[in-house]
Design an enzyme around this catalytic site. Structure first.
Site, short mmCIF file in Angstrom:
data_model
loop_
_atom_site.label_atom_id
_atom_site.label_comp_id
_atom_site.label_asym_id
_atom_site.label_seq_id
_atom_site.Cartn_x
_atom_site.Cartn_y
_atom_site.Cartn_z
N ASP A 92 0.80 -1.23 0.00
CA ASP A 92 0.00 0.00 0.00
C ASP A 92 0.83 1.27 0.00
O ASP A 92 0.36 2.33 0.40
CB ASP A 92 -0.90 0.00 1.24
CG ASP A 92 -0.11 -0.29 2.51
OD1 ASP A 92 1.11 -0.03 2.51
OD2 ASP A 92 -0.70 -0.75 3.50
N GLU A 114 -0.28 -8.97 -1.19
CA GLU A 114 -0.82 -8.44 0.08
C GLU A 114 -2.03 -7.54 -0.21
O GLU A 114 -2.15 -6.41 0.26
CB GLU A 114 0.23 -7.66 0.89
CG GLU A 114 -0.12 -7.50 2.36
CD GLU A 114 0.84 -6.58 3.11
OE1 GLU A 114 0.82 -5.37 2.89
OE2 GLU A 114 1.64 -7.11 3.92
N GLU A 128 -2.09 5.04 3.13
CA GLU A 128 -2.04 3.63 2.71
C GLU A 128 -3.42 3.03 2.44
O GLU A 128 -3.56 2.20 1.53
CB GLU A 128 -1.29 2.81 3.77
CG GLU A 128 0.21 3.08 3.84
CD GLU A 128 0.58 4.29 4.68
OE1 GLU A 128 -0.33 4.91 5.28
OE2 GLU A 128 1.78 4.62 4.73
N HIS A 205 6.86 5.27 12.68
CA HIS A 205 7.10 6.09 11.49
C HIS A 205 5.82 6.61 10.85
O HIS A 205 5.87 7.50 10.02
CB HIS A 205 7.87 5.29 10.43
CG HIS A 205 7.08 4.20 9.78
ND1 HIS A 205 6.22 4.42 8.72
CD2 HIS A 205 6.98 2.88 10.06
CE1 HIS A 205 5.64 3.28 8.38
NE2 HIS A 205 6.08 2.33 9.17
N ARG A 207 2.78 8.30 9.15
CA ARG A 207 2.52 9.71 8.88
C ARG A 207 1.51 10.32 9.85
O ARG A 207 1.67 11.43 10.32
CB ARG A 207 1.99 9.88 7.46
CG ARG A 207 3.05 10.27 6.46
CD ARG A 207 2.43 10.51 5.09
NE ARG A 207 3.38 11.18 4.23
CZ ARG A 207 4.45 10.61 3.72
NH1 ARG A 207 4.74 9.37 3.99
NH2 ARG A 207 5.27 11.30 2.94
N HIS A 238 13.71 5.19 12.33
CA HIS A 238 13.43 5.34 10.90
C HIS A 238 14.28 6.48 10.35
O HIS A 238 14.59 7.43 11.07
CB HIS A 238 11.94 5.63 10.73
CG HIS A 238 11.41 5.49 9.34
ND1 HIS A 238 11.61 6.44 8.37
CD2 HIS A 238 10.68 4.51 8.74
CE1 HIS A 238 11.02 6.06 7.25
NE2 HIS A 238 10.46 4.88 7.45
C1 UD1 Z 1 6.87 4.88 3.44
C2 UD1 Z 1 5.47 4.46 2.98
C3 UD1 Z 1 4.75 3.73 4.10
C4 UD1 Z 1 5.59 2.60 4.66
C5 UD1 Z 1 6.96 3.13 5.05
C6 UD1 Z 1 7.85 2.02 5.51
C7 UD1 Z 1 4.28 5.90 1.41
C8 UD1 Z 1 3.44 7.10 1.23
N1 UD1 Z 1 4.70 5.65 2.65
O1 UD1 Z 1 6.68 5.84 4.46
O2 UD1 Z 1 3.52 3.22 3.61
O3 UD1 Z 1 4.93 2.08 5.78
O4 UD1 Z 1 7.57 3.76 3.91
O5 UD1 Z 1 8.97 2.50 6.21
O6 UD1 Z 1 4.58 5.23 0.45
N2 UD1 Z 1 14.28 8.47 3.96
C9 UD1 Z 1 15.64 8.44 3.79
N3 UD1 Z 1 16.25 7.22 3.58
C10 UD1 Z 1 15.54 6.05 3.53
C11 UD1 Z 1 14.15 6.10 3.71
C12 UD1 Z 1 13.54 7.34 3.92
O7 UD1 Z 1 16.31 9.45 3.83
O8 UD1 Z 1 16.15 4.98 3.34
C13 UD1 Z 1 13.61 9.78 4.14
C14 UD1 Z 1 13.10 10.30 2.77
O9 UD1 Z 1 13.96 11.20 2.19
C15 UD1 Z 1 11.77 10.93 3.06
C16 UD1 Z 1 11.43 10.45 4.45
O10 UD1 Z 1 12.46 9.61 4.93
O11 UD1 Z 1 11.78 12.32 2.95
C17 UD1 Z 1 10.11 9.70 4.43
O12 UD1 Z 1 10.14 8.66 3.45
P1 UD1 Z 1 8.77 8.32 2.64
O13 UD1 Z 1 9.03 7.13 1.78
O14 UD1 Z 1 8.24 9.54 2.01
O15 UD1 Z 1 7.75 7.95 3.79
P2 UD1 Z 1 7.82 6.83 4.92
O16 UD1 Z 1 7.28 7.44 6.17
O17 UD1 Z 1 9.14 6.19 4.94
N1 UDP Z 2 12.68 -3.66 10.14
C1 UDP Z 2 14.05 -3.79 9.86
N2 UDP Z 2 14.93 -3.01 10.57
C2 UDP Z 2 14.52 -2.10 11.50
C3 UDP Z 2 13.13 -1.97 11.75
C4 UDP Z 2 12.23 -2.75 11.04
O1 UDP Z 2 14.45 -4.58 9.03
O2 UDP Z 2 15.37 -1.45 12.11
C5 UDP Z 2 11.73 -4.48 9.36
C6 UDP Z 2 10.65 -5.19 10.13
O3 UDP Z 2 11.08 -6.44 10.60
C7 UDP Z 2 9.51 -5.29 9.12
C8 UDP Z 2 9.72 -4.06 8.25
O4 UDP Z 2 11.02 -3.58 8.51
O5 UDP Z 2 9.66 -6.43 8.29
C9 UDP Z 2 8.69 -3.02 8.58
O6 UDP Z 2 9.01 -1.84 7.95
P1 UDP Z 2 8.34 -0.46 8.35
O7 UDP Z 2 7.92 -0.49 9.78
O8 UDP Z 2 9.29 0.60 7.91
O9 UDP Z 2 7.09 -0.38 7.38
P2 UDP Z 2 5.58 -0.93 7.46
O10 UDP Z 2 5.63 -2.40 7.65
O11 UDP Z 2 4.89 -0.20 8.57
O12 UDP Z 2 5.03 -0.54 6.14
#
Ligand code: UD1
Ligand code: UDP
Length: 379
Positions: A92, A114, A128, A205, A207, A238
């Protein structure tokens, strides 16, 4: 063509990619959007997956519209040139929505892994719930983790022939890494593992929790750390700076709080297996921790994953500061309450979701038959 962009998609797609690569009748073209960077690469590295294409769209403090537009435009030429028989998206995220829309517009069948999860609140989790509903509108094949998620789709008039219940591939992934028993790279975690303290493992994490709710969770953790000297809070943070700015200030300088960078998946799985209690707003963690027999307190008002709540090992507690303290304290103080939530349950999978996924894809493409659905009855 598997298309994905974030950490959880990478984890849940890895068993499918590995199975596709191991089979002689598929030629997978792995495409990452790069919505996440470090957290995505960490997972691909662990599973030995080198993407064939990388759109590398990530921006600091990226917007939803920015992610979606870059994903769709980045996929246009790639899909038009590659013409895959199908695109596979997972879950999602906006990466998944972008992959689905771009494929649909080019007439490429969309396979949704999923599928069928619903919180029944369009604004929670945001975005999501909307993303997965939109993907359902354009998917040709819906692979649901449980029979409950299949029922959700049937209620939305998705044809039963287009749905297969596979189990969640996250359990395939978890079982693979759980066998590895990896050492912790960070000394603080190696010390934590041998300390005899009770670990409260925390991730956050979402939103809709960012801002004041997450600040309140930070204060709750600080107060819990003070109340329980034998508690060790471990928080792999995160990468999102918005998350860090909200949760970390209240935690600095506390001796029984360990904040780390995102952990490699195998280390995080080991950390969960050592946890006393898991406190999270993550989707994936809600699915994994119950199968490890760990009580999970979920910092959300609702969930699209009701199965472990019904089994009694996951509890929804919201994010309110006093409630977080009360719920964690109950599990740390009351052995009976703790025991009641510590039963290992496996409502989300049996480790064979990727096999069922490939069989269903073969049926869609007219090259094989699907196999029996996953059943969590009695899990
Ligand atoms: C995203 C997904 C969410 C998922 C989550 C898992 C959307 C809208 N959101 O949310 O559904 O649960 O990932 O973690 O698709 N960033 C980094 N390095 C990284 C990852 C993120 O710098 O490796 C920073 C990005 O620059 C960004 C911020 O984190 O500005 C948020 O990342 P984003 O993918 O927009 O949203 P998440 O909250 O990670
Ligand atoms: N996870 C990981 N390292 C971490 C924290 C989480 O590998 O430090 C894994 C966790 O086991 C799960 C996935 O990341 O499989 C969940 O990711 P996240 O919480 O970012 O996203 P969501 O599942 O809420 O979309």
């Amino acid at each position: 063509m598997p298309v994905y962009g974030t950490r959880p998609e990478a984890i849940k797609m890895a068993p499918i990619i590995q199975a596709l690569r191991a089979s002689s009748d598929f030629d997978p073209v792995v495409t990452v959007t790069g919505q996440h960077r470090e957290m995505l690469d960490q997972v691909n590295d662990l599973f030995g997956i080198t993407p064939d294409h990388d759109l590398n769209i990530i921006q600091p403090r990226q917007t939803l519209n920015g992610i979606l537009s870059k994903t769709v435009s980045g996929l246009q030429d790639l899909l038009a040139e590659t013409r895959p028989d199908a695109v596979v998206v997972q879950g999602d995220t906006t990466a998944a929505l972008g992959g689905a829309v771009a494929a649909f517009y080019l007439g490429v069948p969309v396979i949704h892994v999923e599928a069928g999860l619903r919180s029944f609140n369009l604004f929670s989790p945001f975005p999501e719930e909307a993303n997965r509903k939109m993907i359902s509108q354009v998917a040709s094949l819906h692979l649901t983790p449980t029979s409950g998620s299949k029922q959700n789709l049937l209620r939305e008039a998705v044809a039963e022939k287009d749905i297969a219940v596979t189990g969640n591939t996250v359990i395939d992934a978890l079982l693979t890494v759980a066998q590895r028993d990896v050492p912790f790279a960070e000394q603080a975690l190696a010390d934590a593992a041998g300390s005899g303290q009770r670990l409260l493992v925390v991730t956050t994490h979402r939103r809709e929790n960012q801002g004041s709710a997450m600040e309140g969770v930070g204060r709750a953790l600080a107060r819990l750390a003070q109340r329980y000297p034998d508690m060790l809070i471990v928080l792999p943070a995160h990468r999102n700076p918005v998350v860090r700015e909200a949760i970390l200030p209240a935690l600095s300088g506390r001796s029984n709080v360990v904040v780390t960078e995102p952990l490699p998946y195998a280390e995080f799985a080991r950390l969960m297996s050592l946890a006393h209690v898991v406190l999270t707003d993550s989707g994936g963690v809600q699915e994994e921790a119950p199968s490890l027999g760990k009580p999970v307190l979920v910092m959300r008002e609702n969930t699209e994953r009701p199965e472990a709540v019904e089994a009694g090992t996951v509890r929804l507690i919201g994010t309110e500061e006093e409630r977080v303290i009360a719920e964690v304290s109950a599990l740390f103080d009351d052995p009976d309450a703790y025991q009641a939530m510590s039963r290992a349950v496996n409502p989300y999978g049996d480790g064979h979701a990727a096999e069922r996924t490939l069989a269903a894809i073969r049926e869609l493409l007219g090259t094989g038959q699907r196999v029996s659905d996953f059943s969590n009855a009695g899990s």
